[in-house]
Structure formats: C-alpha cells, structure tokens
Design an enzyme around this catalytic site. Sequence first.
Site, PDB file in Angstrom:
ATOM      1  N   THR A  20      -2.131  -5.623  -4.816  1.00 18.23           N
ATOM      2  CA  THR A  20      -1.338  -6.732  -4.264  1.00 18.23           C
ATOM      3  C   THR A  20      -2.168  -7.749  -3.472  1.00 18.23           C
ATOM      4  OG1 THR A  20      -0.847  -5.517  -2.231  1.00 18.23           O
ATOM      5  CG2 THR A  20       0.690  -5.220  -4.073  1.00 18.23           C
ATOM      6  N   ASP A  52      -0.672  -0.486  -4.123  1.00 14.31           N
ATOM      7  CA  ASP A  52      -1.712  -0.575  -3.095  1.00 14.31           C
ATOM      8  C   ASP A  52      -1.619  -1.930  -2.401  1.00 14.31           C
ATOM      9  OD1 ASP A  52      -4.439   0.369  -1.974  1.00 14.31           O
ATOM     10  OD2 ASP A  52      -4.831  -1.671  -2.682  1.00 14.31           O
ATOM     11  N   TYR A  57      -4.239  -8.548   3.304  1.00  4.03           N
ATOM     12  CA  TYR A  57      -3.833  -9.406   2.190  1.00  4.03           C
ATOM     13  C   TYR A  57      -2.800 -10.434   2.664  1.00  4.03           C
ATOM     14  CZ  TYR A  57      -6.124  -5.680  -0.460  1.00  4.03           C
ATOM     15  OH  TYR A  57      -7.022  -4.751  -0.933  1.00  4.03           O
ATOM     16  N   GLY A 202     -10.625  -3.715  -8.868  1.00  2.00           N
ATOM     17  CA  GLY A 202     -11.444  -4.748  -9.513  1.00  2.00           C
ATOM     18  C   GLY A 202     -11.735  -4.451 -10.973  1.00  2.00           C
ATOM     19  N   GLY A 274      -4.413  -5.958 -10.191  1.00  2.00           N
ATOM     20  CA  GLY A 274      -3.643  -6.985  -9.501  1.00  2.00           C
ATOM     21  C   GLY A 274      -2.831  -7.762 -10.513  1.00  2.00           C
ATOM     22  N   ARG A 276      -0.332 -11.419 -10.687  1.00  2.00           N
ATOM     23  CA  ARG A 276       0.328 -12.569 -10.072  1.00  2.00           C
ATOM     24  C   ARG A 276       1.736 -12.752 -10.647  1.00  2.00           C
ATOM     25  NH1 ARG A 276      -1.561 -17.130  -7.814  1.00  2.00           N
ATOM     26  NH2 ARG A 276      -3.730 -16.806  -8.354  1.00  2.00           N
TER      27      ARG A 276
END
Length: 308
Positions: A20, A52, A57, A202, A274, A276
């Site tokens: 996130t 996570d 963030y 990553g 991740g 969006r």
Amino acid sequence: MQYQTFPGSKQEISVIGLGTWVFGGEHWGGGNPADSRRVVEAAMEAGINFIDTAPFYSNGIAEQIVGEAIQGRRDKFFIATKCGIIRENGRIRHDLSAASVLKEVDASLSRLQCDVIDLYQCHWPDPDVLIERTMEILFKLQGSGKIRHIGMCNADISLLERARRVAPVSTLQMQYSLLQQEAEKEILPYCLEHGIGFIAYGALGGGILTGKYRSYPQFGKQDARKRFYRFFEGDAFGHAYRVAQMLESFGHPSSQSALNWVRGKKGVLTVLAGARTHLQLKENAGAAGWSLSEREYALCGQTSAEGV
Ligand SMILES: NC(=O)c1ccc[n+]([C@@H]2O[C@H](COP(=O)([O-])OP(=O)(O)OC[C@H]3O[C@@H](n4cnc5c(N)ncnc54)[C@H](OP(=O)(O)O)[C@@H]3O)[C@@H](O)[C@H]2O)c1
C-alpha cells in the site's frame, strides 16, 4: 489464490500480498482514496488477505484508507504494519525506542480502526537504539494483545540473530525481484533454515517489470519510484526494459511472470505487489496458481541488475 501458513500459527495467508505504499499517493505521483478502497475490495474478491501498510506511507493516510476499507470485515484480512520511521517538522528519522514504538502502535491501531495488528514490523534498522530494547517492547506488546506477531524489514543476519535472542521474529521483509536478487545469497537461506517467513517487496521493481515504460518516465524529485527503486534511469532502465520484454515473451502479462518468479522461490511466504487501481490488483492476483517453465525460471535467474 494460493495460501501458505503463517509461521508459528494456523493462519493461512495469500501468496500474493497487497502493498500500500502507493495509497495516499504522497511518494507515488498522487493518488485517489476511492481508487485505493476499490483496490482493497478487489483484493478480497481475488482472495488476497494479506495487506502490508505503514505509518510512513503518505504520513498515515495509507493506514487510514486500509482501516476504512476493511471496516466490518476485519476478520477477512491479515494486517501487517510497521514502526520506526518518524516524521517531525518535515524531516524523517528512524526511531525504534520503546517510547516511540508505544506511541506508534496506538496511532496505527487508531488509524486502522482495529484492536490488534496481526504483524508488527520494524520498518528500518535504527542505529541509535539497541535492537534488544526494541524487541523487549515488541514482546510486551505481543503479551498485551495489541500485536500478534513480530517482523523485521531490511535487516541483516546479525541484527536478526540479536533480535531473535529476545523475542520470536516471525517474518523478514526485503526487496527481492528479478532486478534485485541479492536476498538469495544469504538472507533467504537463513530465513528458510530458521522458519522465518520471507516477505518480498518491490517484486515489480516499482512498476517497471510490468513492461509499461517504453522510455524514461518523468517522476517528481521525491517520487519513490525514482528515489527508492533505481531502475528508472541510465543503464539500469535499459536493462529493466529488456527484462520486461523477456517476460512479455513468456505469454503471461509481464507483471504476473515477475511476481510468479519470486513467489516460486522456496522460503518466500508472500510476495507484496503494490496496486494503484483495481485493474492492476486483478492482474497481479493472476500471478498465483501456475508456474513458469523450468527454462523460463532459469532465464529469470540471470536478470539481476546488480552491477548494471
Ligand atoms: N519494508 C520496506 O522497507 C518496504 C519497502 C518498499 C515496499 N514495501 C512494501 O512492499 C509493497 C510492494 O512494493 P512497491 O509497492 O514499493 O513496489 P512494486 O510492488 O514493485 O510496484 C508497485 C507499483 O507498480 C505499479 N503497478 C502494479 N501493478 C501493476 C500492473 N499490473 N500494471 C501496471 N502497473 C502496475 C503501480 O504503480 P504506478 O501505477 O504508479 O505505476 C504500483 O504502485 C509496498 O507497497 C509496501 O507495502 C516495503
């Protein structure tokens, strides 16, 4: 979706986890909370139960969005957050002191609107605080029921060894991808040997392994994709571009092959991706349930960008 058992528990967690960092958009070129809530919705639909997040963030906004999105269905998710990176007067510092951790855990619980955090991780080593003192306070928090499990991020073996003498460390979170395979040398085998769940982050190289960048992207100076993931400039970009092209030739979306390669490594508990948008999430969730061929696997093993 496929699941693995979280170390030392009966909890099943998804092999693809939701990252996130992009939520709130502060370091990620802006963001829309409604889109992020939809991502969490899509995660649930896809069977992803591991989320996570971190106070760092978007300065608490990511945790807040997660908290809102899981309201009324807390039990459907395994929530991991972190402590140890503090913002103060526009500056960022590490702080894993007992006093700071105690403040942070309550703030995270409040933003997440939860009674308990499933996995509480030291976000980054703090050179000014003995890890033994941090572990003592985390162990107390575990005893008090505010956190269920303790994890570390970005730690080396000697730090892990010291931490484990004080309290059980369930997980280690590190960068691990086709472009960054350093973890394979020592840390992943160490985790495997000691029953520590390895959480990879990553794995999409900050997005570059999806194959969507055909030329250098223009990111802001503080953008994490440029500052943290160093694949968006110079020779590293050309290399990442070629790796993404190779992935494309495997016949699955590049994102799925990139995640699948990490997910298939022994000792990896879950691979964070991740997202969006809910469409990205849906695509990434498709990385589970199949395997790259032996030949593809071998080709992927030679793509680390170290030394590029
Ligand atoms: N413990 C630590 O120190 C640490 C450090 C870093 C990350 N993490 C955790 O690990 C998670 C995962 O790493 P990450 O988010 O930094 O990087 P990542 O997963 O390698 O890349 C995620 C980004 O790639 C893009 N993307 C994702 N799926 C896509 C798709 N299917 N198609 C096209 N673009 C796609 C999105 O950004 P755009 O839309 O902007 O392209 C997304 O935000 C983080 O969110 C965070 O929870 C932890």
